[in-house]
Motif scaffolding. Sequence first.
Motif, short mmCIF file in Angstrom:
data_model
loop_
_atom_site.label_atom_id
_atom_site.label_comp_id
_atom_site.label_asym_id
_atom_site.label_seq_id
_atom_site.Cartn_x
_atom_site.Cartn_y
_atom_site.Cartn_z
N LEU A 157 1.00 -1.40 0.52
CA LEU A 157 -0.09 -0.05 0.08
C LEU A 157 0.49 1.31 -0.27
CD1 LEU A 157 -2.32 -1.26 2.40
CD2 LEU A 157 -3.18 -0.76 -0.13
N ALA A 158 1.54 0.95 0.95
CA ALA A 158 3.17 2.27 0.42
C ALA A 158 3.38 2.37 -0.60
CB ALA A 158 3.97 1.69 1.84
N GLY A 159 4.13 1.53 -1.71
CA GLY A 159 4.75 1.65 -2.89
C GLY A 159 5.98 1.17 -2.43
N THR A 165 -6.70 2.07 1.07
CA THR A 165 -8.38 2.67 0.12
C THR A 165 -9.08 1.70 -0.76
OG1 THR A 165 -6.10 3.75 -1.87
CG2 THR A 165 -7.02 4.88 0.63
N ALA A 166 -9.95 2.26 -1.39
CA ALA A 166 -10.52 1.40 -2.20
C ALA A 166 -9.35 1.06 -3.98
CB ALA A 166 -11.73 2.18 -2.64
N ASN A 167 -9.35 2.64 -4.25
CA ASN A 167 -8.06 2.32 -5.21
C ASN A 167 -6.98 1.10 -5.45
OD1 ASN A 167 -10.27 3.71 -6.35
ND2 ASN A 167 -8.97 5.56 -6.15
N ARG A 168 -6.56 1.44 -4.14
CA ARG A 168 -4.39 0.66 -3.89
C ARG A 168 -5.20 -0.80 -3.94
NH1 ARG A 168 -1.96 4.29 0.25
NH2 ARG A 168 -1.33 6.18 -1.61
N ILE A 169 -6.93 -1.21 -2.82
CA ILE A 169 -6.82 -2.56 -3.07
C ILE A 169 -7.83 -2.83 -3.98
CG2 ILE A 169 -8.53 -4.13 -2.40
CD1 ILE A 169 -6.64 -3.63 -0.08
N GLU A 170 -8.05 -2.07 -5.21
CA GLU A 170 -8.66 -2.90 -6.41
C GLU A 170 -7.64 -3.01 -6.95
OE1 GLU A 170 -12.62 -1.23 -7.83
OE2 GLU A 170 -11.04 0.50 -7.98
N ASP A 171 -6.54 -1.84 -7.24
CA ASP A 171 -5.15 -3.00 -8.07
C ASP A 171 -4.39 -4.24 -7.56
OD1 ASP A 171 -5.47 -0.38 -8.74
OD2 ASP A 171 -3.62 0.64 -8.36
N ILE A 172 -4.07 -4.16 -5.88
CA ILE A 172 -4.01 -5.46 -5.48
C ILE A 172 -4.88 -7.24 -5.21
CG2 ILE A 172 -3.40 -6.51 -3.23
CD1 ILE A 172 -2.80 -4.30 -1.56
N ILE A 173 -6.66 -6.44 -5.63
CA ILE A 173 -6.82 -7.67 -6.34
C ILE A 173 -6.81 -8.17 -7.84
CG2 ILE A 173 -9.66 -8.18 -6.68
CD1 ILE A 173 -10.48 -6.51 -3.88
N SER A 174 -6.34 -6.93 -9.20
CA SER A 174 -6.63 -7.23 -10.02
C SER A 174 -5.65 -8.15 -10.11
CB SER A 174 -5.97 -6.33 -10.42
OG SER A 174 -6.68 -6.25 -11.91
N ILE A 175 -4.63 -7.94 -9.35
CA ILE A 175 -3.00 -8.70 -9.80
C ILE A 175 -3.43 -10.30 -9.37
CG2 ILE A 175 -0.81 -8.97 -9.25
CD1 ILE A 175 -0.31 -5.58 -8.44
N LEU A 176 -3.80 -10.17 -7.91
CA LEU A 176 -4.18 -11.37 -7.25
C LEU A 176 -5.27 -12.64 -8.51
CD1 LEU A 176 -3.95 -10.11 -3.19
CD2 LEU A 176 -1.81 -11.47 -5.21
N LEU A 233 -13.21 -2.84 2.34
CA LEU A 233 -12.65 -4.17 1.76
C LEU A 233 -14.05 -4.94 1.39
CD1 LEU A 233 -10.21 -4.60 3.87
CD2 LEU A 233 -9.93 -4.71 1.39
N ALA A 234 -15.41 -4.54 2.73
CA ALA A 234 -16.65 -4.96 1.97
C ALA A 234 -17.06 -5.00 0.83
CB ALA A 234 -17.58 -4.94 3.15
N ASN A 235 -16.97 -2.91 0.53
CA ASN A 235 -17.22 -2.84 -1.24
C ASN A 235 -16.40 -3.44 -2.25
OD1 ASN A 235 -19.34 -1.20 -1.12
ND2 ASN A 235 -18.36 -0.56 1.21
#
Length: 229
Positions: A107-109, A142-153, A176-178
């Motif tokens: 998340l911190a890059g 944040t939603a955007n960062r988690i979305e990126d992680i989910i997309s990769i995984l 996260l629930a959203n």
Amino acid sequence: MSRNRNKDLLVSKERAKYAQIYKQSIVSEQYRLLRSSITFSRIGKDIQTLLVTSPNHGDGKTTTAANLGIVLAQHDKKVIVIDADLRRPKIHKLFDLKQSDGLTAILAGKATVDEAICISDIPNLHIIQSGPVTKTSYELLTANRIEDIISILSQQYDTIIFDTSPILYTAETQILANLCEASMLVVKSGQTLKEDARKAVNVLQDSKAELLGASLNGNPIKPKAYQYN
């Protein structure tokens, strides 16, 4: 660390891997039933992202998330469990992982997703631990960062399980629930108040994730140690 704390940690480690250590036990069978309930909750499409949470601390969500990950991995699914409880992370201790790059580093890059993935001692089960935690680590989520992680995984794993903070206490769990396809609530027999469980259900139903049901943890009656509705 006191002798009692060492003993508590050993018990917690055993519980987190119960489905691997005691494969033929009644409790492990209940986790497999839980797996089946999730697998067959949708026809024609598997649930890839699942959030596991609880109303309060100590309800057993991390134990449930870990064992659910194990039984899914035993079923030839490639699974990753992410410790997204950035306030009280536990998974690195339960799986004897050295605290290093994890979710907070991503998340911190400071680390890539692939750099943060840990291989567990259970085939098909990988883990992303929380990583170094500060008092404001959760603000990175944040939603955007988690979305990126989910997309990769999602390109690498059949199932992504998020072990989160209690839903009634933290805003990040609602984020996260959203973003997950489905959620599951863990409640503890004799501990979780009905009012808290009702509030948690309402919060999860308000999210975009489909609420699959609740897992009853800690029931002293062995044949019904874990129930899924």
